[in-house]
Scaffold this motif. Structure first.
Motif, PDB file in Angstrom:
ATOM      1  N   GLU A 127       0.835  -1.206   0.000  1.00  0.00           N
ATOM      2  CA  GLU A 127       0.000   0.000   0.000  1.00  0.00           C
ATOM      3  C   GLU A 127       0.865   1.250   0.000  1.00  0.00           C
ATOM      4  O   GLU A 127       0.662   2.179  -0.782  1.00  0.00           O
ATOM      5  CB  GLU A 127      -0.914  -0.002   1.221  1.00  0.00           C
ATOM      6  CG  GLU A 127      -1.841   1.163   1.268  1.00  0.00           C
ATOM      7  CD  GLU A 127      -2.737   1.116   2.502  1.00  0.00           C
ATOM      8  OE1 GLU A 127      -3.334   2.133   2.827  1.00  0.00           O
ATOM      9  OE2 GLU A 127      -2.816   0.036   3.137  1.00  0.00           O
ATOM     10  N   GLU A 151       1.202   3.966  -2.983  1.00  0.00           N
ATOM     11  CA  GLU A 151       0.958   5.370  -2.691  1.00  0.00           C
ATOM     12  C   GLU A 151       2.129   6.219  -3.153  1.00  0.00           C
ATOM     13  O   GLU A 151       1.963   7.286  -3.728  1.00  0.00           O
ATOM     14  CB  GLU A 151       0.739   5.537  -1.198  1.00  0.00           C
ATOM     15  CG  GLU A 151       0.015   6.788  -0.857  1.00  0.00           C
ATOM     16  CD  GLU A 151      -0.671   6.646   0.484  1.00  0.00           C
ATOM     17  OE1 GLU A 151      -0.969   7.671   1.060  1.00  0.00           O
ATOM     18  OE2 GLU A 151      -0.876   5.506   0.936  1.00  0.00           O
ATOM     19  N   ARG A 176      -6.549   5.596  -3.697  1.00  0.00           N
ATOM     20  CA  ARG A 176      -7.459   5.966  -2.613  1.00  0.00           C
ATOM     21  C   ARG A 176      -8.566   6.874  -3.139  1.00  0.00           C
ATOM     22  O   ARG A 176      -9.727   6.708  -2.792  1.00  0.00           O
ATOM     23  CB  ARG A 176      -6.687   6.657  -1.491  1.00  0.00           C
ATOM     24  CG  ARG A 176      -7.575   7.031  -0.333  1.00  0.00           C
ATOM     25  CD  ARG A 176      -6.782   7.425   0.863  1.00  0.00           C
ATOM     26  NE  ARG A 176      -6.040   6.291   1.402  1.00  0.00           N
ATOM     27  CZ  ARG A 176      -4.836   6.380   1.900  1.00  0.00           C
ATOM     28  NH1 ARG A 176      -4.230   7.526   1.937  1.00  0.00           N
ATOM     29  NH2 ARG A 176      -4.226   5.313   2.375  1.00  0.00           N
ATOM     30  N   THR A 177      -8.171   7.804  -3.975  1.00  0.00           N
ATOM     31  CA  THR A 177      -9.191   8.686  -4.548  1.00  0.00           C
ATOM     32  C   THR A 177     -10.174   7.871  -5.366  1.00  0.00           C
ATOM     33  O   THR A 177     -11.384   8.083  -5.290  1.00  0.00           O
ATOM     34  CB  THR A 177      -8.542   9.725  -5.478  1.00  0.00           C
ATOM     35  OG1 THR A 177      -7.216   9.927  -5.065  1.00  0.00           O
ATOM     36  CG2 THR A 177      -9.312  11.011  -5.458  1.00  0.00           C
ATOM     37  N   ARG A 218     -12.564   6.107  -3.333  1.00  0.00           N
ATOM     38  CA  ARG A 218     -13.616   6.993  -2.818  1.00  0.00           C
ATOM     39  C   ARG A 218     -14.637   7.300  -3.889  1.00  0.00           C
ATOM     40  O   ARG A 218     -15.839   7.321  -3.633  1.00  0.00           O
ATOM     41  CB  ARG A 218     -12.998   8.283  -2.295  1.00  0.00           C
ATOM     42  CG  ARG A 218     -12.287   8.030  -1.016  1.00  0.00           C
ATOM     43  CD  ARG A 218     -12.066   9.286  -0.248  1.00  0.00           C
ATOM     44  NE  ARG A 218     -11.358   8.950   0.983  1.00  0.00           N
ATOM     45  CZ  ARG A 218     -10.694   9.809   1.704  1.00  0.00           C
ATOM     46  NH1 ARG A 218     -10.644  11.053   1.326  1.00  0.00           N
ATOM     47  NH2 ARG A 218     -10.096   9.442   2.793  1.00  0.00           N
ATOM     48  N   PHE A 248      -6.467  -0.463  -0.117  1.00  0.00           N
ATOM     49  CA  PHE A 248      -6.497   0.901   0.371  1.00  0.00           C
ATOM     50  C   PHE A 248      -7.709   1.086   1.237  1.00  0.00           C
ATOM     51  O   PHE A 248      -8.823   0.766   0.816  1.00  0.00           O
ATOM     52  CB  PHE A 248      -6.558   1.894  -0.785  1.00  0.00           C
ATOM     53  CG  PHE A 248      -5.214   2.251  -1.277  1.00  0.00           C
ATOM     54  CD1 PHE A 248      -4.520   3.276  -0.684  1.00  0.00           C
ATOM     55  CD2 PHE A 248      -4.628   1.548  -2.300  1.00  0.00           C
ATOM     56  CE1 PHE A 248      -3.267   3.607  -1.117  1.00  0.00           C
ATOM     57  CE2 PHE A 248      -3.380   1.865  -2.738  1.00  0.00           C
ATOM     58  CZ  PHE A 248      -2.691   2.903  -2.150  1.00  0.00           C
ATOM     59  N   ARG A 249      -7.457   1.559   2.347  1.00  0.00           N
ATOM     60  CA  ARG A 249      -8.609   1.913   3.144  1.00  0.00           C
ATOM     61  C   ARG A 249      -9.107   3.252   2.642  1.00  0.00           C
ATOM     62  O   ARG A 249      -8.310   4.121   2.301  1.00  0.00           O
ATOM     63  CB  ARG A 249      -8.221   2.016   4.611  1.00  0.00           C
ATOM     64  CG  ARG A 249      -8.244   0.666   5.295  1.00  0.00           C
ATOM     65  CD  ARG A 249      -7.382   0.672   6.503  1.00  0.00           C
ATOM     66  NE  ARG A 249      -5.974   0.666   6.105  1.00  0.00           N
ATOM     67  CZ  ARG A 249      -4.983   0.661   6.948  1.00  0.00           C
ATOM     68  NH1 ARG A 249      -5.226   0.668   8.219  1.00  0.00           N
ATOM     69  NH2 ARG A 249      -3.743   0.663   6.539  1.00  0.00           N
ATOM     70  N   ALA A 250     -10.409   3.365   2.580  1.00  0.00           N
ATOM     71  CA  ALA A 250     -10.939   4.612   2.054  1.00  0.00           C
ATOM     72  C   ALA A 250     -10.565   5.745   2.984  1.00  0.00           C
ATOM     73  O   ALA A 250     -10.396   6.875   2.576  1.00  0.00           O
ATOM     74  CB  ALA A 250     -12.446   4.525   1.917  1.00  0.00           C
ATOM     75  N   SER A 251     -10.429   5.422   4.202  1.00  0.00           N
ATOM     76  CA  SER A 251     -10.095   6.478   5.141  1.00  0.00           C
ATOM     77  C   SER A 251      -9.524   5.819   6.374  1.00  0.00           C
ATOM     78  O   SER A 251      -9.835   4.685   6.691  1.00  0.00           O
ATOM     79  CB  SER A 251     -11.339   7.276   5.461  1.00  0.00           C
ATOM     80  OG  SER A 251     -11.486   7.407   6.832  1.00  0.00           O
ATOM     81  N   ARG A 252      -8.664   6.543   7.052  1.00  0.00           N
ATOM     82  CA  ARG A 252      -8.044   5.950   8.222  1.00  0.00           C
ATOM     83  C   ARG A 252      -9.059   5.803   9.344  1.00  0.00           C
ATOM     84  O   ARG A 252      -9.065   4.828  10.056  1.00  0.00           O
ATOM     85  CB  ARG A 252      -6.870   6.798   8.687  1.00  0.00           C
ATOM     86  CG  ARG A 252      -5.849   6.941   7.640  1.00  0.00           C
ATOM     87  CD  ARG A 252      -4.464   6.599   8.143  1.00  0.00           C
ATOM     88  NE  ARG A 252      -3.611   6.408   6.999  1.00  0.00           N
ATOM     89  CZ  ARG A 252      -3.180   5.239   6.596  1.00  0.00           C
ATOM     90  NH1 ARG A 252      -3.476   4.164   7.264  1.00  0.00           N
ATOM     91  NH2 ARG A 252      -2.438   5.141   5.531  1.00  0.00           N
TER      92      ARG A 252
END
Lengths: 979, 187
Positions: A170, A174, A261-262, A265, A489-493
């Motif tokens: 990951e 990134e 990640r974008t 989302r 990827f986590r969409a958000s931490r």
């Protein structure tokens, strides 16, 4: 395949959402069960009232699988749906108010969902705030801190390993994304294209759903018997769309080339919109139907009595009276609603007529009509549709798991041998477990519940069972036939991302229900609210009839604009106020964070400076060398005394009057002080540590003594002096001595390394000393030279004028931290700074920067040796003097705070005792005093200056003592150094 | 040979207690664990400080270490001869440094040593590569490993010598949130 367990590490959002939903749903179910059970226990049993009886004409087919599948028959008239619940205001002996309970529970479910979600989110955000830290060392942490040393079981080890790999990947992706750049024009056009595609597919899906609902209505009206497909068309299409569209979106997203990640989302947002669009178009289509149904009913009811005769005449062409009636109704409807509605009503009436057989008089007709209206319980209808959708969704999910994951997995696994390409890595591959989509699916399910719960009270219960079953199925599939997602990827931490989506869903799903409740008239012949104008009338009715008069009065006041408006105003004010507070808190928060950041960067700077100090060390050595040569006397003395470096100091003292003046003197004193302390402690190790500082100490800067004293650590003050000291020395540098000096330094290093091991045991004694050693050990000597090029700019930036300011600041900041693990860096930094300044100040000295070497490296033993070699030719007389000085120091250490010896010795050494000298004496004495309490010293310094004269008398007294001490102390020190 | 076979004298136990973070009981348990590894080598009676070393191959079979990708390095780091042969003192030292109560600084020191494969007091690129290979069991490609190494060095190397000195390492570790929780072994 067992590495897929790593999924479990990644599915935390999934699990969390699931648990949230389950938790809250359990509560809802409890509430609803309460209503159901009460209805079952206390309410009239099945078949006693019309709403609970299956119409005769349907009884025959009530148990057909077909009927049950479409949730008709017995199911339609069961607790599953709204229509079953009775309208009796109070049932049972306890007076259970079912309608009221039904309404309140329906609302409470929404309220509770809101509260639970918000609370969960608040908790999450608090947690995420607490752990918020800037990821400075993403890679390092993932490499060095990733492995859990506690792991002792192979399976856990394997999954942990897989998780670590994922994690690192990951980070890599990134990182790569950061670098990637393609031509902007292409990218933008691609993205626009992708968005257009997505919008098209969204619109398409909505249109399809609408079309299907419409078609199903038409079919219902036209054909008496529907095929299985026709009955389930709507839900099947909706489920299909929800299944296929996300994959399509994913394909489209590949066009866009966003950061993973974008793009994740975006993907989530699109899928969410799709789900919402599906639910909405479905519910809107349903409500549309409801609208027509209820309006038809309404029309027929209101117009029945007065207009029947009149209508009958009008509808003459139709033939018999029942048909007249029908046509009449239809005519009316024609006026205010669509043709489709008419068709419905026609159909309904027709069917009812045909079944009942006799259609002669009005009463029968009325009966029939109402009968048909009862069939038209729109709430039940909506509930049925939602439940059907839920069931179909479940079937499709199971099917997709079995087909797409399991069968595919089997095929890939066992057919890859007999295929010409590698099935496992090329085309079909193994299915991936897409966390985000699965979480979204959960959310979608929950949205369905929120939409349908009011009309089908048992929908939540059904859904819980369904989701539990699905969860086990999923986990089995994940473990057996899925591979980890390629790009994790986590969409958000923070997990709040998904919760926010859930909240959004809740809000949007609540709207149609609320709208239906507020807007539509409840069915007249079924459900707890039958006969009421609006569903929420139950509240006012209850208040009016079941509460004392005063309460209804109060209620009427409370609900009047007089109260409501101010209350609203107050609410707004409150919101504004809270928001203002939140904003200010945010501001403070930001400031604090900035402060932290600057602290951190300063930490970093310190490390840099440490390195700088390193590189300067050679220079320092050079500086020292000349000094030592000059002050052979002192060195000689050193040889006697072993570690006490103060011989240098003595020299400075001698010279100081000439060069600088008093302040130098003071510094030396403090250094010696430190020495004393150490020797008092008497530990073998300490010498090594303390010696280092001493070397530096000797050289006193022009800086005012107070500053020096201010620093809590003696070592620190010493370091300053050292830097300042350089100027005097340089005038007399001897080049030849340099090499020698360096050599000694090198030899020392091993010793230092050894020191490290002992370091841990230092612990309580001297935190900074320990660290110092450690640093020394590991710090690369070679590095210093190289870093020289880099570091200088830090130093150069600092103007000499700044020095004064800097020190106080440093001191302030560091004092509390002495116990902290990084003091060494601070010390180093200070030293570095000081030196730097010095060197920058002296432009004429070319090698100042690069040559400085850290005196700190010297260990006593080695040091002594070097001194000895140097000092051989020194004058014994001077040596003597130095010894005396040492003794003085010793005395001071012994606990006498008064400083004396300096003045006494001075006269001997230096003939010209200037005013400045005396001043220096005074200051030196101050230092000694203050070494016990640095802060006091700072304050006192000025006064002491004045006092110095007075003290000299005292000092004289001690002279004899000091001379006596000299020998003893000297030998002692020597021993220490040897050890 | 009664039930009460003395393994250590009181003085020995005292000394162990002073030098480690273990209690008397734990030290005795450690000894039994140590003995389990090589019953034929290790005597029950340790009162005369026999000079016995258990080879690395046996040590790493302990369940506590068996799954650890760095097991060999750990044992080597703590062995006096650097070859991975552990005397009982080394053995106790090892678990003492890795136990829960040992301070962060100590752990940092040993973590540094463990990750410093070539023992040059720096974690250089080779060390990092080895660490990664062990950690991921070679699942990362060559390029990925190189990239990660470069990035890690870039992040933590403050003095620009493209290797991590102890101070670099310490600085990095001191900010790691889960170093302490991860870097310990319960025995």
């Amino acid at each position: 395949i067992s590495s897929h367990i790593s999924h479990l590490y990644l599915t935390s959002p999934y699990r969390m959402i699931l648990s949230t939903i389950k938790h809250h749903r359990c509560f809802c179910i409890e509430l609803i069960l309460y209503v159901c059970v009460n209805q079952l226990l206390a309410g009239a049993p099945f078949g006693t009232t019309r709403s609970k009886t299956i119409p005769k004409e349907h009884l025959a087919s009530a148990q057909d699988l077909d009927t049950i599948w479409s949730l008709g028959g017995y199911l339609q008239y069961s607790v599953l749906f709204y229509g079953y619940y009775g309208r009796v205001r109070k049932i049972g002996s306890a007076g259970y108010r079912l309608p009221l309970a039904y309404f309140l529970v329906g609302m409470a479910v929404f309220a509770y969902s809101f509260i639970i979600l918000l609370r969960k989110m608040a908790k999450n955000s608090r947690l995420s705030l607490a752990s918020a830290s800037d990821e400075n060392f993403t890679f390092c942490w993932r490499v060095f801190c990733a492995w859990d040393y506690l792991i002792g079981n192979p399976e856990a080890a394997e999954s942990k390993g897989a998780a670590i790999v994922n994690n690192i990947r990951e980070a890599i992706v990134e990182e790569q994304e950061k670098k990637k750049d393609t031509s902007l024009a292409v990218l933008i056009s691609l993205r626009i294209l992708a968005n257009i595609l997505v919008l098209l597919s969204l619109a398409g899906s909505i249109y399809i759903i609408y079309f299907v609902v419409d078609r199903s209505q038409k079919l219902e009206q036209e054909k008496p018997e529907l095929t299985l497909w026709e009955k389930n068309e709507v839900s099947v299409v909706v489920s299909l769309i929800t299944m296929i569209a996300p994959s399509a979106f994913e394909l489209v997203a590949q066009l866009e080339m966003y950061h993973p990640r974008t793009s994740l989302r975006f993907q989530l947002a699109r899928v969410l919109v799709l789900y919402l669009g599906n639910l909405y178009s479905l519910i809107i289509a349903l409500l549309d139907k409801v609208n027509s149904m209820s309006s038809a009913v309404q029309v027929s009811l209101s117009n029945w009595t007065d207009s029947s005769s009149y209508l009958a005449t009008i509808s003459q062409p139709e033939g018999d009276s029942p048909s007249t009636l029908v046509s009449e109704i239809s005519v009316f409807e024609h006026h205010n609603s669509t043709i489709a509605t008419i068709a419905t009503v026609l159909y309904v009436t027709n069917s009812s007529r045909s079944s009942s057989g006799t259609v002669s008089n009005q009463t029968v007709l009325f009966e029939k009509n109402s009968r048909s209206q009862q069939d038209q319980c729109w709430e039940t209808y909506v509930g049925q549709e939602m439940l059907k959708l839920s069931i179909i969704d479940m079937i499709f999910t199971v099917a997709s798991i079995l087909l797409i994951d399991f069968i595919r997995g089997l095929v890939v696994r066992y057919l890859s041998d007999c295929c010409c390409w590698d099935l496992e890595s090329k085309f079909p591959e193994y299915g991936e477990f897409k966390i985000a989509e699965n979480v979204l699916h959960l959310i979608y399910n929950q949205g369905m519940i929120w939409m349908g719960a009011f009309f089908s009270p048992c929908l939540p219960a059904f859904n819980v069972l369904k989701l539990i079953g699905l969860m086990y199925l999923r986990s089995w599939a994940v473990l057996t036939c899925n591979v980890p997602h390629q790009q994790v990827f986590r969409a958000s931490r923070s997990n709040n991302f998904y919760l926010a989506m859930l909240l959004f869903m809740l809000f949007l799903c609540m709207l149609p229900t609320i709208f239906a409740i507020v807007r539509y008239r409840p069915s007249q012949h079924c459900g707890p609210f039958s006969g009421q104008e609006k569903i929420y009338d139950i509240i006012s009715e209850t208040v009016a009839s079941d509460f004392p008069l005063w309460f209804s009065k109060v209620m009427s006041y409370v609900t009047s604009p007089v109260v409501v408006l101010p209350a609203l105003l107050l609410l707004f004010m409150l919101i504004y106020y809270l928001q203002a507070i939140a904003r200010s808190l945010k501001f403070t928060n930001n400031q604090l964070r900035m402060q932290l950041q600057t602290e951190r960067t300063e930490d970093k700077k310190k490390v840099f400076q440490m390195a700088a100090a390193r590189l300067q060390a050679p220079e320092a050595a050079a500086d020292k060398k000349p000094d030592q040569l000059e002050s052979d006397i002192t060195s000689q003395e050193v040889s006697i005394h072993s570690p006490s470096p103060r011989h240098n100091g003595s020299i400075t003292n001698i010279r100081s009057p000439v060069h600088r003046g008093n302040s130098i003197r003071t510094i030396t004193q403090s250094a010696s002080r430190a020495d004393l302390n150490r020797s008092v402690a008497g530990s073998v190790r300490s010498p090594a540590v303390t010696v280092l500082p001493k070397h530096r100490l000797e050289h006193i800067p022009n800086r005012p003594p107070p500053l020096l004293g201010g620093s809590s650590g003696t070592c620190r003050s010493k370091s300053y002096h050292y830097m300042a000291y350089n100027p005097p020395s340089h005038c007399s540098d001897s080049i030849h001595s340099d090499p020698l000096y360096r050599k000694t330094i090198r030899s020392l290093h091993p010793v230092e390394a050894a020191g490290i091991i002992t370091a841990q045991s230092y612990g309580g004694r001297r935190g900074h000393a320990t660290r110092y050693v450690i640093v020394n050990e590991h710090e690369p000597r070679k590095k210093l030279l190289r870093s020289a090029t880099r570091i200088p700019r830090h130093y150069l930036m600092e103007e000499p004028a700044e020095i004064l300011e800097l020190y106080p600041r440093n001191v302030r900041r560091y004092t509390p931290r002495t116990a902290h693990h990084q003091p060494h860096s601070e010390e180093e930094e200070e030293q570095g700074k000081g030196r730097k300044r010095m060197s920058s100040g002296k432009a004429h000295r070319p090698r100042s920067l690069s040559d400085l070497h850290q005196p700190a490296h010297f260990y006593i033993g080695d040091r002594v040796e070097s001194h000895m070699t140097v000092a051989k030719d020194s004058h014994t007389a001077r040596r003597r003097y130095g010894a005396q000085e040492d003794d003085e120091e010793e005395d001071a250490r012994a606990g006498h705070n008064e400083s004396y010896p300096k003045s006494r010795t001075r006269p001997k050494l230096e003939t010209p005792l200037t005013e400045s000298d005396s001043a220096s004496l005074a200051s030196s004495s101050d230092q000694q005093n203050s070494s016990t309490d640095q802060y006091i010293q700072v304050i006192h310094n000025k006064e002491r200056y004045l006092k110095s004269e007075a003290r000299q008398g005292k000092m004289a007294k001690k002279k004899s003592k000091t001379s006596f001490d000299l020998n003893a102390t000297g030998s002692k020190d020597l021993v220490c150094s040897n050890v | 040979m009664g039930n009460k076979q003395t393994t250590f004298t009181d003085e020995q136990l005292e000394a162990f207690q002073d030098c480690t973070f273990f209690t008397r009981k734990e030290i005795l348990r450690l000894h039994s664990r140590y003995r389990e590894l090589a019953p034929h080598l290790v005597p029950l009676d340790y009162t005369n400080n026999p000079d016995i070393r258990v080879p690395l191959a046996l040590i790493v079979t302990m369940p506590e270490l068996k799954e650890n990708p760095f097991r060999d390095r750990i044992v080597e780091t703590f062995s006096e001869d650097g070859q991975g042969n552990l005397s009982f003192n080394d053995f106790v030292d090892m678990f003492s440094a890795l136990c829960e109560t040992s301070p962060r600084e100590l752990k940092t020191i040993y973590a540094f040593k463990i990750y410093d494969f070539n023992r040059d007091n720096f974690i250089c690129k080779d060390d990092l590569q080895q660490t990664l290979t062990l950690l991921t069991k070679g699942e990362l490609t060559e390029d990925e490993v190189l990239l990660v190494c470069d990035k890690a060095l870039e992040e933590a190397d403050l003095d620009g010598d493209s290797k991590l000195s102890f101070s670099d390492f310490q600085n990095m570790i001191s900010k790691a949130p889960d170093f302490l929780s991860n870097f310990h072994i319960r025995i």
